[in-house]
Design an enzyme around this catalytic site. Structure first.
Site, short mmCIF file in Angstrom:
data_model
loop_
_atom_site.label_atom_id
_atom_site.label_comp_id
_atom_site.label_asym_id
_atom_site.label_seq_id
_atom_site.Cartn_x
_atom_site.Cartn_y
_atom_site.Cartn_z
N HIS A 126 -2.01 -5.38 1.46
CA HIS A 126 -3.65 -6.04 1.12
C HIS A 126 -2.90 -7.84 0.86
CE1 HIS A 126 -7.02 -7.43 -0.57
NE2 HIS A 126 -6.46 -7.74 -1.51
N TYR B 255 -12.02 -2.17 -3.95
CA TYR B 255 -12.70 -2.54 -2.37
C TYR B 255 -14.28 -2.24 -2.81
CZ TYR B 255 -8.36 -2.95 0.31
OH TYR B 255 -6.93 -2.66 -0.04
N LYS C 240 0.53 -1.25 0.14
CA LYS C 240 -0.15 -0.06 -0.27
C LYS C 240 0.91 1.45 0.35
CE LYS C 240 -3.96 -2.12 2.40
NZ LYS C 240 -5.44 -2.26 3.56
N ASN D 286 -2.19 -0.16 6.81
CA ASN D 286 -1.68 -1.09 7.66
C ASN D 286 -0.72 -2.54 6.39
OD1 ASN D 286 -3.35 -1.82 6.01
ND2 ASN D 286 -4.84 -3.42 7.30
N GLU E 8 -9.96 -10.88 -7.59
CA GLU E 8 -8.70 -9.56 -7.87
C GLU E 8 -7.80 -9.18 -8.63
OE1 GLU E 8 -7.07 -9.56 -3.36
OE2 GLU E 8 -9.37 -9.23 -2.54
P1 DAT Z 1 -7.65 -7.13 5.71
O1 DAT Z 1 -6.68 -5.89 5.07
O2 DAT Z 1 -6.71 -7.54 7.04
O3 DAT Z 1 -8.08 -8.28 4.63
P2 DAT Z 1 -9.77 -6.23 5.89
O4 DAT Z 1 -10.15 -6.68 4.57
O5 DAT Z 1 -11.19 -6.30 6.82
O6 DAT Z 1 -8.76 -6.06 6.69
O7 DAT Z 1 -10.02 -4.30 5.48
C1 DAT Z 1 -10.34 -3.85 4.41
C2 DAT Z 1 -8.99 -2.95 5.47
O8 DAT Z 1 -9.68 -1.90 5.14
C3 DAT Z 1 -8.05 -2.91 5.90
O9 DAT Z 1 -6.44 -4.06 5.29
C4 DAT Z 1 -7.57 -1.57 6.25
C5 DAT Z 1 -9.06 -0.96 6.73
N1 DAT Z 1 -9.63 -0.56 7.30
C6 DAT Z 1 -10.47 -2.40 7.80
N2 DAT Z 1 -10.86 -2.17 9.18
C7 DAT Z 1 -10.73 -0.54 9.13
C8 DAT Z 1 -11.29 -0.06 10.51
N3 DAT Z 1 -11.73 -0.60 11.72
N4 DAT Z 1 -11.15 1.23 10.23
C9 DAT Z 1 -10.20 2.15 9.53
N5 DAT Z 1 -9.75 1.42 7.83
C10 DAT Z 1 -10.09 -0.49 8.42
MG MG Z 2 -9.72 -8.26 3.20
#
Ligand code: DAT
Ligand code: MG
Length: 139
Positions: free
Chosen positions: A117, A51, A11, A114, A128
């Site tokens: 991805h 997304y 990212k 974070n 994807e």
């Molecule tokens: P991952 O990336 O571990 O698969 P996810 O699919 O639940 O996690 O969410 C996609 C992305 O969205 C994640 O990498 C960062 C963002 N995200 C998730 N939960 C969040 C939150 N509570 N606040 C801010 N960003 C968040």
């Molecule tokens: Mg995810």
């Protein structure tokens, strides 16, 4: 063990911190082969399309603004149980909860930024991968 492919994105925060080589080396050291690789600066619309499953979530605006803030490195990783192996290398979504030695624990600062991805299933990985790569770009 199934040989699988998964989609990885370094990212914008990871690219800004000059961690591209660090992260790709972790994939290779874990036995994942880089089957496709490119750098791109996503438009807001491209980030929203990628997304779209999260479009109803309260963080969708923040997430897509962040993902289109600067360049990303998009790769296809291939190997035995590649989806799960990549998720293991990444660590938990919230870096504060990620296990020691994972990418997110070592390099990420917040749940919003974070660093990486990774696809969460083989089925989603196929979608994807097709979102970013033409068949001729996969080696
Ligand atoms: P991952 O990336 O571990 O698969 P996810 O699919 O639940 O996690 O969410 C996609 C992305 O969205 C994640 O990498 C960062 C963002 N995200 C998730 N939960 C969040 C939150 N509570 N606040 C801010 N960003 C968040
Ligand atoms: Mg995810």
């Amino acid at each position: 063990m199934a040989v699988e492919r998964t989609l990885s994105i370094i990212k914008p925060d990871g690219v800004e911190k000059n961690k591209i080589g660090n992260i790709l080396a972790r994939f290779e050291s874990a036995g994942l082969r880089i089957a496709a690789l490119k750098m791109a600066h996503l438009s807001r619309a491209e980030a929203e399309g990628f997304y779209y499953v999260h479009k109803a979530r309260p963080f969708f605006g923040e997430l897509t603004e962040f993902m289109s803030r600067g360049p990303v490195v998009i790769s296809v990783l291939e190997g035995a149980d590649a989806v799960a192996k990549n998720r293991e290398l990444m660590g938990a979504t919230d870096p504060a909860k990620a296990a020691p030695g994972t990418i997110r624990k070592d390099l990420a600062t917040s749940v919003g930024e974070n660093t990486v991805h990774g696809s969460d299933s083989a089925e989603n990985a196929a979608w994807e991968i097709a979102y970013f790569f033409a068949g001729s770009e996969l080696t």
